[in-house]
Design an enzyme around this catalytic site. Structure first.
Site, PDB file in Angstrom:
ATOM      1  N   GLY A  52       0.812  -1.209   0.000  1.00 41.44           N
ATOM      2  CA  GLY A  52       0.000   0.000   0.000  1.00 41.44           C
ATOM      3  C   GLY A  52       0.845   1.259   0.000  1.00 41.44           C
ATOM      4  O   GLY A  52       2.015   1.250   0.382  1.00 41.44           O
ATOM      5  N   ILE A  53       0.226   2.334  -0.487  1.00 40.66           N
ATOM      6  CA  ILE A  53       0.865   3.653  -0.479  1.00 40.66           C
ATOM      7  C   ILE A  53      -0.148   4.665   0.047  1.00 40.66           C
ATOM      8  O   ILE A  53      -1.346   4.385   0.088  1.00 40.66           O
ATOM      9  CB  ILE A  53       1.353   4.075  -1.886  1.00 40.66           C
ATOM     10  CG1 ILE A  53       0.189   4.051  -2.900  1.00 40.66           C
ATOM     11  CG2 ILE A  53       2.494   3.166  -2.350  1.00 40.66           C
ATOM     12  CD1 ILE A  53       0.563   4.608  -4.274  1.00 40.66           C
ATOM     13  N   LYS A  77      -9.274   2.391   0.731  1.00 36.53           N
ATOM     14  CA  LYS A  77      -9.490   1.416   1.813  1.00 36.53           C
ATOM     15  C   LYS A  77     -10.975   1.114   2.002  1.00 36.53           C
ATOM     16  O   LYS A  77     -11.334  -0.008   2.362  1.00 36.53           O
ATOM     17  CB  LYS A  77      -8.859   1.930   3.117  1.00 36.53           C
ATOM     18  CG  LYS A  77      -7.322   2.081   3.049  1.00 36.53           C
ATOM     19  CD  LYS A  77      -6.608   0.761   2.800  1.00 36.53           C
ATOM     20  CE  LYS A  77      -5.100   0.890   2.903  1.00 36.53           C
ATOM     21  NZ  LYS A  77      -4.392  -0.386   2.682  1.00 36.53           N
ATOM     22  N   TYR A  89      -6.554   7.842  -0.253  1.00 36.45           N
ATOM     23  CA  TYR A  89      -6.213   6.707   0.618  1.00 36.45           C
ATOM     24  C   TYR A  89      -7.478   6.133   1.257  1.00 36.45           C
ATOM     25  O   TYR A  89      -7.715   4.919   1.227  1.00 36.45           O
ATOM     26  CB  TYR A  89      -5.222   7.181   1.678  1.00 36.45           C
ATOM     27  CG  TYR A  89      -4.729   6.078   2.593  1.00 36.45           C
ATOM     28  CD1 TYR A  89      -3.788   5.155   2.156  1.00 36.45           C
ATOM     29  CD2 TYR A  89      -5.207   5.968   3.897  1.00 36.45           C
ATOM     30  CE1 TYR A  89      -3.340   4.130   2.989  1.00 36.45           C
ATOM     31  CE2 TYR A  89      -4.762   4.955   4.740  1.00 36.45           C
ATOM     32  CZ  TYR A  89      -3.825   4.042   4.284  1.00 36.45           C
ATOM     33  OH  TYR A  89      -3.389   3.038   5.124  1.00 36.45           O
TER      34      TYR A  89
HETATM   35  N1  LIG Z   1       1.691   2.331   8.848  1.00 35.42           N
HETATM   36  C1  LIG Z   1       0.462   2.704   9.175  1.00 35.42           C
HETATM   37  O1  LIG Z   1       0.255   3.628   9.992  1.00 35.42           O
HETATM   38  C2  LIG Z   1      -0.710   1.977   8.565  1.00 35.42           C
HETATM   39  C3  LIG Z   1      -1.975   2.147   9.165  1.00 35.42           C
HETATM   40  C4  LIG Z   1      -3.065   1.503   8.600  1.00 35.42           C
HETATM   41  C5  LIG Z   1      -2.896   0.693   7.491  1.00 35.42           C
HETATM   42  N2  LIG Z   1      -1.651   0.542   6.940  1.00 35.42           N
HETATM   43  C6  LIG Z   1      -1.527  -0.309   5.734  1.00 35.42           C
HETATM   44  O2  LIG Z   1      -0.514  -1.277   5.956  1.00 35.42           O
HETATM   45  C7  LIG Z   1      -0.008  -1.702   4.682  1.00 35.42           C
HETATM   46  C8  LIG Z   1       1.512  -1.767   4.746  1.00 35.42           C
HETATM   47  O3  LIG Z   1       2.016  -0.449   4.860  1.00 35.42           O
HETATM   48  P1  LIG Z   1       3.261  -0.050   5.779  1.00 35.42           P
HETATM   49  O4  LIG Z   1       2.741   0.893   6.786  1.00 35.42           O
HETATM   50  O5  LIG Z   1       4.002  -1.239   6.212  1.00 35.42           O
HETATM   51  O6  LIG Z   1       4.089   0.820   4.717  1.00 35.42           O
HETATM   52  P2  LIG Z   1       5.552   0.715   4.105  1.00 35.42           P
HETATM   53  O7  LIG Z   1       6.582   0.532   5.154  1.00 35.42           O
HETATM   54  O8  LIG Z   1       5.683   1.891   3.187  1.00 35.42           O
HETATM   55  O9  LIG Z   1       5.471  -0.633   3.226  1.00 35.42           O
HETATM   56  C9  LIG Z   1       4.703  -0.672   2.058  1.00 35.42           C
HETATM   57  C10 LIG Z   1       5.098  -1.903   1.270  1.00 35.42           C
HETATM   58  O10 LIG Z   1       4.311  -1.941   0.078  1.00 35.42           O
HETATM   59  C11 LIG Z   1       5.177  -2.120  -1.037  1.00 35.42           C
HETATM   60  N3  LIG Z   1       4.581  -1.513  -2.221  1.00 35.42           N
HETATM   61  C12 LIG Z   1       4.235  -0.215  -2.406  1.00 35.42           C
HETATM   62  N4  LIG Z   1       3.754  -0.044  -3.642  1.00 35.42           N
HETATM   63  C13 LIG Z   1       3.797  -1.257  -4.248  1.00 35.42           C
HETATM   64  C14 LIG Z   1       3.433  -1.722  -5.534  1.00 35.42           C
HETATM   65  N5  LIG Z   1       2.931  -0.898  -6.459  1.00 35.42           N
HETATM   66  N6  LIG Z   1       3.621  -3.033  -5.832  1.00 35.42           N
HETATM   67  C15 LIG Z   1       4.142  -3.879  -4.896  1.00 35.42           C
HETATM   68  N7  LIG Z   1       4.491  -3.499  -3.676  1.00 35.42           N
HETATM   69  C16 LIG Z   1       4.326  -2.197  -3.342  1.00 35.42           C
HETATM   70  C17 LIG Z   1       6.478  -1.453  -0.617  1.00 35.42           C
HETATM   71  O11 LIG Z   1       7.594  -1.990  -1.321  1.00 35.42           O
HETATM   72  P3  LIG Z   1       8.247  -1.403  -2.675  1.00 35.42           P
HETATM   73  O12 LIG Z   1       8.287   0.071  -2.548  1.00 35.42           O
HETATM   74  O13 LIG Z   1       9.564  -2.094  -2.739  1.00 35.42           O
HETATM   75  O14 LIG Z   1       7.336  -1.853  -3.779  1.00 35.42           O
HETATM   76  C18 LIG Z   1       6.556  -1.884   0.838  1.00 35.42           C
HETATM   77  O15 LIG Z   1       7.084  -3.187   0.925  1.00 35.42           O
HETATM   78  C19 LIG Z   1      -0.562  -0.719   3.657  1.00 35.42           C
HETATM   79  O16 LIG Z   1      -1.626  -1.314   2.955  1.00 35.42           O
HETATM   80  C20 LIG Z   1      -1.075   0.431   4.500  1.00 35.42           C
HETATM   81  O17 LIG Z   1      -2.118   1.134   3.885  1.00 35.42           O
HETATM   82  C21 LIG Z   1      -0.562   1.162   7.451  1.00 35.42           C
END
Ligand SMILES: NC(=O)c1ccc[n+]([C@@H]2O[C@H](COP(=O)([O-])OP(=O)(O)OC[C@H]3O[C@@H](n4cnc5c(N)ncnc54)[C@H](OP(=O)(O)O)[C@@H]3O)[C@@H](O)[C@H]2O)c1
Length: 272
Positions: free
Chosen positions: A93-94, A160, A156
Site C-alpha cells: 500500500g501507499i 481502503k 487513501y
Molecule cells: N503504517 C500505518 O500507519 C498503517 C496504518 C493503517 C494501514 N496501513 C496499511 O498497511 C499496509 C503496509 O504499509 P506499511 O505501513 O508497512 O508501509 P511501508 O513501510 O511503506 O510498506 C509498504 C510496502 O508496500 C510495497 N509496495 C508499495 N507499492 C507497491 C506496488 N505498487 N507493488 C508492490 N508493492 C508495493 C512497498 O515496497 P516497494 O516500494 O519495494 O514496492 C513496501 O514493501 C498498507 O496497505 C497500509 O495502507 C498502514
C-alpha cells in the site's frame, strides 16, 4: 505445541518494509514457505535472506501489484515453486497527503487506488483457484481510514473503503468454499508509509509523522494479524480508540469527524 504455519505457502505483498516485512520475519521461525512480493528486488532479497536464516523457505518476486499481468506471473511463479497457496496477505500500500482541491495531477490519485485497491483485487483473483483448493485464508490490510473518512487523505480513505466493500462481498461469495477473509484495520503503525507518502503535488513527504515513535510497532501489528488469520477472524482493529470509535460513530458521527479532523490538523501543523 501446534505449528499452524509450518510448510504453509504464504504470499505477502509489500514485504520489503514495514508491516509486510515484520509479518515475514515473525512467521519465518515457524518454517513456512514465504512468497515475498514488492518492487524493490534488493530490499526484498535482504528480507528473504533474513527469513531463510530463521528457518523459512522463500521466493522473492519483484512485482508491481498495480499491474494485473505482474500479479498473474507472481502467482504462477509461487505455484511452480511451491505447488500450492495457503494464505494470501494483501498488504502492499501507499498513501497520499493533501487537500482534494489542491491535487494537481489526478493520476496520482488514481495511482493510490491502483495500488491499494486494484493490487489486492488482482492478486486475489489470480490466487483464488489455489486458495479454493487449499481452503486457504485471504487477509486484507485495510486501515481505520477504511472505516471512517480522513481529511487530507481522500484517495487513501477511498481506496481502503473500496477494499473493505470488495472483501466483505467476496467473503459472502466464498462462504461455502472454506476460504476465509480477514480484514485488518490498523491504527497508526511504525513503518515507512508516511515518509514515502506523496503530497498534493506528487512530491514525497520525506519525513515520518511527528508522533511516529508512539505508534504501534510493525512487529506488534504483525503478531495481531497472524493471530487473526490463524483464527480466521472477520475484522480486526489494532487499537482501543479504533474499536470504540466504531460504536461512537453510530451514535454521534460528528464527534468522529471532529476527532479525525483534529488529529490530522495537529499532525499536519507539526510537519510544516
Ligand atoms: N503504517 C500505518 O500507519 C498503517 C496504518 C493503517 C494501514 N496501513 C496499511 O498497511 C499496509 C503496509 O504499509 P506499511 O505501513 O508497512 O508501509 P511501508 O513501510 O511503506 O510498506 C509498504 C510496502 O508496500 C510495497 N509496495 C508499495 N507499492 C507497491 C506496488 N505498487 N507493488 C508492490 N508493492 C508495493 C512497498 O515496497 P516497494 O516500494 O519495494 O514496492 C513496501 O514493501 C498498507 O496497505 C497500509 O495502507 C498502514
Amino acid at each position: 505445541m501446534p505449528q499452524p504455519w509450518m510448510g504453509k505457502v504464504i504470499v505477502i505483498t509489500g514485504a520489503s518494509s514495514g508491516i509486510g516485512c515484520a509479518l515475514a520475519l515473525v512467521l519465518a521461525p515457524h518454517s513456512p514457505r514465504l512468497v515475498l512480493v514488492a518492487r524493490d528486488q534488493q530490499r526484498l532479497q535482504s528480507v528473504a535472506d533474513q527469513c531463510e536464516a530463521q528457518g523459512a523457505e522463500t521466493l522473492a518476486v519483484a512485482a508491481d501489484v498495480a499491474d494485473s499481468e505482474a500479479c498473474r506471473t507472481m502467482v504462477q511463479q509461487a505455484v511452480e515453486r511451491f505447488s500450492r497457496i495457503d494464505v494470501l496477505i494483501n498488504n502492499a500500500g501507499i498513501s497520499m497527503w493533501g487537500a482534494f482541491d489542491e491535487i494537481s495531477d489526478l493520476q496520482q490519485f488514481e495511482r493510490v487506488l491502483a495500488v491499494n485497491f486494484h493490487g489486492s483485487v488482482y492478486c486475489t483473483r489470480h490466487a483464488l483457484p489455489y486458495l479454493r483448493q487449499s481452503q486457504g485464508r485471504i487477509v486484507a490490510i485495510s486501515s481505520l481510514a477504511g472505516l471512517t473518512g480522513l481529511p487530507m487523505h481522500t484517495a487513501y480513505s477511498a481506496s481502503k473503503h473500496a477494499l473493505n466493500g470488495f472483501f466483505e462481498s467476496l467473503r459472502i461469495e466464498l462462504a461455502d468454499s472454506g476460504v476465509s477473509v480477514t480484514i485488518v484495520a490498523p491504527d497508526f503503525v511504525q513503518s515507512e508509509i508516511h515518509q514515502r507518502s506523496i503530497d498534493a503535488q506528487g512530491e514525497p513527504l520525506g519525513q515520518p509523522l511527528p508522533d511516529h515513535a508512539s505508534f504501534l510497532s510493525a512487529e506488534h501489528c504483525a503478531l495481531i494479524i497472524i493471530n487473526a488469520m490463524e483464527k480466521r477472524k472477520r475484522l480486526v482493529l489494532t487499537s482501543l480508540r479504533g474499536r470504540l470509535g466504531r460504536w461512537v460513530k453510530l451514535l454521534c458521527p460528528q464527534l468522529i469527524d471532529w476527532i479525525s479532523k483534529t488529529a490530522v490538523k495537529k499532525a499536519y501543523r507539526r510537519m510544516q
